[in-house]
Design a protein around this motif. Structure first.
Motif, short mmCIF file in Angstrom:
data_model
loop_
_atom_site.label_atom_id
_atom_site.label_comp_id
_atom_site.label_asym_id
_atom_site.label_seq_id
_atom_site.Cartn_x
_atom_site.Cartn_y
_atom_site.Cartn_z
N SER A 2 30.05 -2.69 -27.43
CA SER A 2 30.97 -1.47 -27.79
C SER A 2 31.87 -2.28 -28.92
O SER A 2 32.33 -1.56 -30.03
N SER A 3 32.42 -3.30 -28.89
CA SER A 3 33.40 -4.07 -29.65
C SER A 3 32.70 -4.20 -31.32
O SER A 3 33.60 -4.16 -31.95
N ASP A 4 31.34 -4.68 -30.96
CA ASP A 4 30.93 -4.69 -32.32
C ASP A 4 30.75 -3.37 -33.12
O ASP A 4 30.98 -3.31 -34.21
N LEU A 5 30.36 -2.42 -32.28
CA LEU A 5 30.42 -0.87 -32.92
C LEU A 5 31.89 -0.77 -33.58
O LEU A 5 32.06 0.00 -34.40
N THR A 6 32.80 -1.04 -32.71
CA THR A 6 34.40 -0.78 -33.16
C THR A 6 34.64 -1.46 -34.35
O THR A 6 35.28 -0.98 -35.37
N GLU A 7 34.34 -2.58 -34.24
CA GLU A 7 34.68 -3.52 -35.54
C GLU A 7 33.81 -3.11 -36.68
O GLU A 7 34.35 -3.09 -37.96
N ALA A 8 32.65 -2.72 -36.54
CA ALA A 8 31.87 -1.88 -37.70
C ALA A 8 32.69 -0.69 -38.35
O ALA A 8 32.51 -0.47 -39.48
N LEU A 9 33.01 -0.01 -37.32
CA LEU A 9 33.67 1.27 -37.80
C LEU A 9 34.95 1.02 -38.42
O LEU A 9 35.34 1.66 -39.29
N TYR A 10 35.82 0.04 -37.88
CA TYR A 10 37.02 -0.34 -38.51
C TYR A 10 36.79 -0.65 -40.07
O TYR A 10 37.43 -0.57 -40.95
#
Length: 103
Positions: A2-10
């Motif tokens: 989830s944190s990887d997806l959040t970083e990519a989204l950001y």
């Protein structure tokens, strides 16, 4: 993760926001230049301000879409914390804070 997806989204949101921010600055400079060079008329004024408004709307949509996408990645408990950190939820009932946020 989830944190990887959040970083990519950001990162995607930042890239899109930067691109649109630069386009807004160019559109505003174009409008200013037309005025300073005295080559503006009602039609070009309308076109230039519509361009700035459309780009500003796109920028806002990019920002808000990132919030929607982020919420889809979170658990209900994480959503509550996210809302609290974003200023959507009041932390104290008598604080005078309405819990409302700009978006």
């Amino acid at each position: 993760c989830s944190s990887d997806l959040t970083e990519a989204l950001y990162q995607r949101m930042q890239s899109d926001a930067k691109r649109l921010g630069e386009a807004i600055l160019q559109a505003e400079q174009n409008l200013d230049r037309q005025f300073s060079e005295r080559r503006i008329d009602p039609a070009s004024l309308q076109a230039a301000t519509a361009s700035v408004a459309a780009l500003t709307g796109e920028l806002r949509a990019v920002h808000l879409a990132a919030h929607l996408e982020q919420n889809a990645l979170l658990t209900p408990t994480q959503i509550t914390e996210y809302q609290r950190q974003r200023g959507y939820l009041s932390t104290a009932p008598d604080s005078g804070h309405t819990g409302r946020h700009r978006h």
